[in-house]
Scaffold this motif. Structure first.
Motif, PDB file in Angstrom:
ATOM      1  N   ARG A 123       4.404  11.503 -45.850  1.00  0.00           N
ATOM      2  CA  ARG A 123       5.266  12.202 -46.312  1.00  0.00           C
ATOM      3  C   ARG A 123       5.896  12.834 -46.031  1.00  0.00           C
ATOM      4  N   TRP A 124       6.020  13.217 -44.938  1.00  0.00           N
ATOM      5  CA  TRP A 124       6.618  14.373 -44.161  1.00  0.00           C
ATOM      6  C   TRP A 124       7.339  13.872 -43.434  1.00  0.00           C
ATOM      7  N   PHE A 125       6.392  12.644 -42.338  1.00  0.00           N
ATOM      8  CA  PHE A 125       7.904  12.045 -41.393  1.00  0.00           C
ATOM      9  C   PHE A 125       8.789  11.566 -43.383  1.00  0.00           C
ATOM     10  N   SER A 126       8.107  10.643 -43.955  1.00  0.00           N
ATOM     11  CA  SER A 126       9.127  10.189 -44.989  1.00  0.00           C
ATOM     12  C   SER A 126      10.489  11.067 -45.674  1.00  0.00           C
ATOM     13  N   GLN A 127       9.988  12.204 -45.934  1.00  0.00           N
ATOM     14  CA  GLN A 127      11.046  12.780 -46.036  1.00  0.00           C
ATOM     15  C   GLN A 127      11.976  13.506 -44.943  1.00  0.00           C
ATOM     16  N   ILE A 169      10.179  11.285 -30.446  1.00  0.00           N
ATOM     17  CA  ILE A 169       8.427  10.783 -30.651  1.00  0.00           C
ATOM     18  C   ILE A 169       8.666   9.788 -31.285  1.00  0.00           C
ATOM     19  N   GLY A 170       9.284   8.776 -32.428  1.00  0.00           N
ATOM     20  CA  GLY A 170       9.169   7.696 -33.078  1.00  0.00           C
ATOM     21  C   GLY A 170       8.588   6.385 -32.063  1.00  0.00           C
ATOM     22  N   GLU A 171      10.097   7.540 -30.749  1.00  0.00           N
ATOM     23  CA  GLU A 171       9.792   6.023 -29.796  1.00  0.00           C
ATOM     24  C   GLU A 171       9.010   5.726 -28.780  1.00  0.00           C
ATOM     25  N   PHE A 172       8.056   6.961 -28.866  1.00  0.00           N
ATOM     26  CA  PHE A 172       6.882   6.345 -28.321  1.00  0.00           C
ATOM     27  C   PHE A 172       5.471   5.166 -28.898  1.00  0.00           C
ATOM     28  N   THR A 173       4.671   5.276 -28.616  1.00  0.00           N
ATOM     29  CA  THR A 173       3.143   4.569 -29.536  1.00  0.00           C
ATOM     30  C   THR A 173       2.910   6.260 -30.147  1.00  0.00           C
ATOM     31  N   VAL A 174       2.512   5.999 -31.243  1.00  0.00           N
ATOM     32  CA  VAL A 174       2.312   6.908 -31.901  1.00  0.00           C
ATOM     33  C   VAL A 174       0.903   6.932 -32.362  1.00  0.00           C
ATOM     34  N   LEU A 175      -0.275   7.780 -32.443  1.00  0.00           N
ATOM     35  CA  LEU A 175      -1.429   7.397 -33.009  1.00  0.00           C
ATOM     36  C   LEU A 175      -1.767   8.053 -33.826  1.00  0.00           C
ATOM     37  N   THR A 176      -1.785   7.606 -35.032  1.00  0.00           N
ATOM     38  CA  THR A 176      -2.077   7.913 -36.429  1.00  0.00           C
ATOM     39  C   THR A 176      -3.387   8.360 -36.882  1.00  0.00           C
ATOM     40  N   GLN A 177      -3.328   8.925 -38.239  1.00  0.00           N
ATOM     41  CA  GLN A 177      -4.550   8.865 -38.991  1.00  0.00           C
ATOM     42  C   GLN A 177      -4.025   7.933 -40.041  1.00  0.00           C
ATOM     43  N   GLY A 178      -4.450   7.105 -41.148  1.00  0.00           N
ATOM     44  CA  GLY A 178      -4.607   6.295 -42.454  1.00  0.00           C
ATOM     45  C   GLY A 178      -3.761   7.107 -43.556  1.00  0.00           C
ATOM     46  N   SER A 179      -3.931   6.523 -44.672  1.00  0.00           N
ATOM     47  CA  SER A 179      -3.477   7.292 -46.050  1.00  0.00           C
ATOM     48  C   SER A 179      -5.078   7.244 -46.389  1.00  0.00           C
ATOM     49  N   HIS A 180      -6.132   7.192 -45.157  1.00  0.00           N
ATOM     50  CA  HIS A 180      -7.058   7.487 -46.561  1.00  0.00           C
ATOM     51  C   HIS A 180      -7.642   8.426 -45.808  1.00  0.00           C
ATOM     52  N   SER A 181      -7.346   8.999 -44.631  1.00  0.00           N
ATOM     53  CA  SER A 181      -6.795  10.351 -43.954  1.00  0.00           C
ATOM     54  C   SER A 181      -6.084  11.776 -44.656  1.00  0.00           C
ATOM     55  N   GLY A 182      -6.619  12.733 -45.618  1.00  0.00           N
ATOM     56  CA  GLY A 182      -5.946  14.107 -46.176  1.00  0.00           C
ATOM     57  C   GLY A 182      -4.854  14.049 -45.074  1.00  0.00           C
ATOM     58  N   THR A 183      -5.046  14.567 -43.926  1.00  0.00           N
ATOM     59  CA  THR A 183      -4.684  14.805 -43.094  1.00  0.00           C
ATOM     60  C   THR A 183      -3.375  13.665 -42.824  1.00  0.00           C
ATOM     61  N   GLY A 184      -3.516  12.326 -42.626  1.00  0.00           N
ATOM     62  CA  GLY A 184      -2.774  11.516 -42.340  1.00  0.00           C
ATOM     63  C   GLY A 184      -1.275  11.314 -44.030  1.00  0.00           C
ATOM     64  N   LEU A 185      -2.616  11.454 -45.094  1.00  0.00           N
ATOM     65  CA  LEU A 185      -1.352  11.117 -46.351  1.00  0.00           C
ATOM     66  C   LEU A 185      -0.448  13.066 -45.994  1.00  0.00           C
ATOM     67  N   ILE A 186      -0.850  13.673 -45.939  1.00  0.00           N
ATOM     68  CA  ILE A 186      -0.033  14.607 -45.079  1.00  0.00           C
ATOM     69  C   ILE A 186       1.553  14.631 -44.458  1.00  0.00           C
ATOM     70  N   TYR A 187       0.851  13.904 -43.705  1.00  0.00           N
ATOM     71  CA  TYR A 187       2.443  13.896 -42.958  1.00  0.00           C
ATOM     72  C   TYR A 187       3.216  12.672 -42.407  1.00  0.00           C
TER      73      TYR A 187
END
Length: 301
Positions: free
Chosen positions: A205-209, A185-203
Motif C-alpha cells: 500500500r505504501w509503495f502504491s501511495q 530502489i525499484g531498479e534493483f531486484t527487490v525481495l518482498t513479502q506477499g500480501s498474505h503477510s501483514g508487513t507485505g500488505l502494509i508496504y
C-alpha cells in the motif's frame, strides 16, 4: 442433610487426633465440633467415633464415611480454587504469531504465561498474518499477534510495539554513504513479502501511495528465506533493523540509506470480542509487557 462443615469436622478430628485440635484448626469451639459429629451420627444412625478410648478413633463406619467424604472435600476445594484463583486455570490457550515474533520474543511470552498460569496448556502456532487472522475468525485460535492491518469490530485489539524496517542488501552491494530514492530502489531486484503477510500488505500500500513500481521483485512469504536470499546477494529487501543488527555489525548485511525511509509496522494482539474473558485480557497484558523485537532469540542465547 450432610454439610461440608460436618465432613470437615470428621476429617480434621481424624487427622489431628482430638476434637479440641480440630476446633482450633477450623476456628470454632470444641462443642461446635462435637455437635457436627453428633448430627452426622444421628443422620446415619451409627457411631462414627469409638468413645471408649481416650483419643478420637473412628469406627469402621466412621472410616467408610471419611473415605467417601474426603473425595467430596477434595472436589469442593478444587472447585473453589479454580473459580477464585486465575493462576490455577486448567485449560488450553491457542495463540498464533508471525515468524518475526516467533524468532524474537515468543519464548519470553510463553515463559511469562506459564509463571502466571502454571496449569494453562499453551498451544502456539506460527504462520502468515492473513492465515492467522482467518483462524481467529473461525475460532481456531484464541489470540493472534500480527501487524495492525485488520480493522474489525468483531475483535479486541491491544497495541504492542512497532518494528523499524530498513532496506538491506548484502554487504558491498551499494557504495557506503550513497543515498537512494524509491525510484532507484525499484531498479534493483527487490525481495518482498506477499500480501498474505501483514508487513507485505502494509508496504504494498505504501509503495502504491508513493507511485513506486518494482521492476523486478521476488515474493517470499517467510522472513528467514528473505534474509537468506538477501545475504546471498539475490536482491535487496526491507528487513527488521534491530534484530538483524548483528549481521550488519559482522559486515554481512548493509543498511541502505533511502529517501523517504520506510514507515514503522505497528503490531497488535487480537482476540474475538464474543470470546472476551479475563484470561485473554491478562495474556494481552503479558504480551504488551514482554513484546520486544530487538534481538533474535537464538542470537541472544
Amino acid at each position: 442433610m450432610i454439610t461440608f462443615k460436618q465432613l470437615d469436622a470428621i476429617y480434621w478430628v481424624n487427622e489431628l487426633g482430638s476434637f479440641e485440635a480440630a476446633a482450633n484448626k477450623l476456628h470454632t469451639t470444641q462443642s461446635a465440633i462435637s455437635k457436627r459429629i453428633q448430627e452426622l451420627e444421628d443422620a446415619f444412625g451409627v457411631a462414627l467415633f469409638d468413645r471408649s478410648r481416650r483419643s478420637a478413633r473412628l469406627t469402621d463406619k466412621g472410616l467408610e464415611l471419611l473415605t467417601l467424604g474426603r473425595d467430596l472435600l477434595e472436589r469442593r476445594d478444587h472447585l473453589l480454587e479454580r473459580i477464585s484463583d486465575e493462576s490455577v486455570i486448567q485449560s488450553h490457550f491457542r495463540i498464533g504469531v508471525t515468524e518475526l515474533t516467533g524468532l524474537t520474543w515468543l519464548p519470553q511470552l510463553i515463559e511469562s504465561i506459564r509463571k502466571r498460569f502454571p496449569r494453562l496448556n499453551i498451544e502456539p502456532s506460527i504462520g502468515l498474518s492473513s492465515d492467522l487472522f482467518g483462524k481467529l475468525e473461525q475460532d481456531k485460535l484464541d489470540m493472534v499477534v500480527v501487524p495492525d492491518v485488520f480493522s474489525d469490530t468483531r475483535f479486541v485489539s491491544q497495541p504492542l510495539q512497532n518494528v523499524e524496517n530498513v532496506w538491506m542488501a548484502a554487504h558491498g552491494t551499494v557504495a557506503e554513504g550513497r543515498e537512494l530514492t524509491l525510484q532507484e530502489i525499484g531498479e534493483f531486484t527487490v525481495l518482498t513479502q506477499g500480501s498474505h503477510s501483514g508487513t507485505g500488505l502494509i508496504y504494498e500500500r505504501w509503495f502504491s501511495q508513493h507511485g513506486t513500481r518494482m521492476r523486478n521483485s521476488l515474493v517470499s512469504d517467510y522472513l528467514l528465506a528473505q534474509v537468506g536470499l538477501t545475504l546471498a546477494g539475490v536482491g535487496i529487501s526491507y528487513l527488521p533493523r534491530q534484530c538483524l543488527q548483528f549481521l550488519v555489525n559482522r559486515r554481512l548485511l548493509q543498511v541502505l540509506n533511502t529517501t523517504p525511509g520506510l514507515p514503522r509496522v505497528q503490531y497488535c494482539a487480537l482476540y474475538r470480542s464474543d470470546r472476551q474473558s479475563g484470561l485473554s485480557a491478562s495474556i494481552c497484558e503479558l504480551a504488551k509487557e514482554t513484546c520486544q523485537f530487538s534481538q533474535l532469540y537464538f542470537d541472544r542465547h
